[in-house]
Design a protein around this motif. Sequence first.
Motif, PDB file in Angstrom:
ATOM      1  N   HIS A 287      17.335   0.642 -26.155  1.00 33.39           N
ATOM      2  CA  HIS A 287      16.820  -0.961 -27.262  1.00 33.39           C
ATOM      3  C   HIS A 287      17.728  -2.140 -26.733  1.00 33.39           C
ATOM      4  O   HIS A 287      17.055  -3.530 -27.262  1.00 33.39           O
ATOM      5  N   LYS A 290      17.140  -3.319 -23.180  1.00 32.42           N
ATOM      6  CA  LYS A 290      15.888  -3.633 -23.108  1.00 32.42           C
ATOM      7  C   LYS A 290      16.045  -5.337 -23.112  1.00 32.42           C
ATOM      8  O   LYS A 290      14.819  -6.268 -23.297  1.00 32.42           O
ATOM      9  N   LEU A 291      16.517  -5.829 -24.600  1.00 34.92           N
ATOM     10  CA  LEU A 291      16.664  -6.475 -25.525  1.00 34.92           C
ATOM     11  C   LEU A 291      17.708  -7.309 -24.463  1.00 34.92           C
ATOM     12  O   LEU A 291      17.396  -8.842 -24.725  1.00 34.92           O
ATOM     13  N   SER A 294      17.041 -10.843 -22.205  1.00 32.65           N
ATOM     14  CA  SER A 294      16.803 -12.656 -23.427  1.00 32.65           C
ATOM     15  C   SER A 294      17.552 -12.713 -24.687  1.00 32.65           C
ATOM     16  O   SER A 294      17.833 -14.077 -25.129  1.00 32.65           O
ATOM     17  N   GLN A 314      20.825  -6.471 -30.716  1.00 29.38           N
ATOM     18  CA  GLN A 314      18.987  -5.679 -31.481  1.00 29.38           C
ATOM     19  C   GLN A 314      18.869  -7.113 -31.898  1.00 29.38           C
ATOM     20  O   GLN A 314      17.905  -7.022 -33.848  1.00 29.38           O
ATOM     21  N   ALA A 358       9.463  -3.980 -26.295  1.00 28.15           N
ATOM     22  CA  ALA A 358      10.370  -4.739 -25.158  1.00 28.15           C
ATOM     23  C   ALA A 358      10.912  -4.456 -24.079  1.00 28.15           C
ATOM     24  O   ALA A 358      10.845  -4.676 -22.803  1.00 28.15           O
TER      25      ALA A 358
END
Length: 430
Positions: A287, A290-291, A294, A314, A358
């Motif tokens: 996670h 994937k974030l 950004s 996160q 995400a």
Amino acid sequence: MHFKVIKNTVLLFVIVAISCSNKMKNNSGLTETNSDSKQRDSTIIVGANRTDLYLPVIEGKRIGIVANQTSVIFHKDEDSVFWVDPETNETGFEKTILSYTHLVDSLLSLEIDVKKVFAPEHGFRGTSDAGELVKDGLDTKTGLPIFSLHGKHKKPTNSQLKDLDFLIFDIQDVGVRFYTYISTLHYIMEACAENGIPVLILDRPNPNGNYVDGPVLEKEHSSFLGMHPIPLIHGMTIGEYAQMINGEGWLANGNTCDIKVITIENYSHDSTYSLPIRPSPNLPNDHAIKLYPSLGLFEGTTINAGRGTEFQFQRYGAPNLDRNHYQFSYTPISNFGAKYPKHKGKLCYGADLAHVKADRLFSLEYIMDAYNNSMDKTKFFVTDNFTKHAGTEKLQKQIESGMSEAEIKSTWKQGLEIYESKRSRYLIYD
């Protein structure tokens, strides 16, 4: 252009009987904290595991290796891990590769003449903070000399390369321009091209390789956080990116590097692949990875992006964000990979993103929300650092001017189309 892409359908997981003392259990792996963790595709075989393709190439040669904690050969033994999806309460068992041997240890056990190791950002064993200088030294396990590529030199010197016949590059990337391993790849290729040394690239999946997005870097803002005109999420594996470096003539003096890519078996850019080892100290799970595209932009601001917690990339927050707008708070402390996190010991107000979706998503929502709810907007951006991460001065100005995310992204369209056309020439995988 000088490169070879080596493909073969032979599936080889175990190279020889390696002593149990060399076997490492998932002690530096990603934490299983979200539903994405259950989606590991065990049919994917990374380049390092395809030893039948590269052992004949390096046998009898003097070898240097660019490596970190992700440079491993996986073993065939599997175990079943019970998982629970926190959103749906769905449960099941996942067969997960749990054991592996470091590439350096494996090659030494096969009597390959490994002479030295080159370490990127975070070091050979992957324990240094982001941006922290990594020192030269000796590996305590093997006694091999380690030369830092994130200290005084980011490019190997001629003297460091003079006794080598081959250099192996095997590092797990995450597909984001400011993740510095691809800059290390550039300097490795440049140095080897100047010294006539071939580079063997053991390819690994890109966990963010299924999309391309973000502003394309402008040449005047090149730095170690981004050296070439590619988008923030570039959508290539290390092997593919190496081909682009050669093909676009990005090495100094128009040189090209003799590269050989050991490809990933059963992989495409639409494959789902869960990294079994965290690629750097502050990317603890799928996670966060994937974030990261950004939330990585917060590195160029005064906002903490979860460093100093167990939920790096996160969450985000700062003491001067509007506590009436944000219901979530946390306090960063010193921990593994973050000795001095932003706002250490201070209560930060912000957002918890542990359960947001995400996949295939680069979002400006988080940084725009934080900027709009900052109590002191004049100190929000650390301008030079933010520009290096964004690859352009325009993004900061666009956010400050109040443009919408859709309006900002529309300004990237032409650059992304040009890049996609170039990228297609260097893809190895569908």
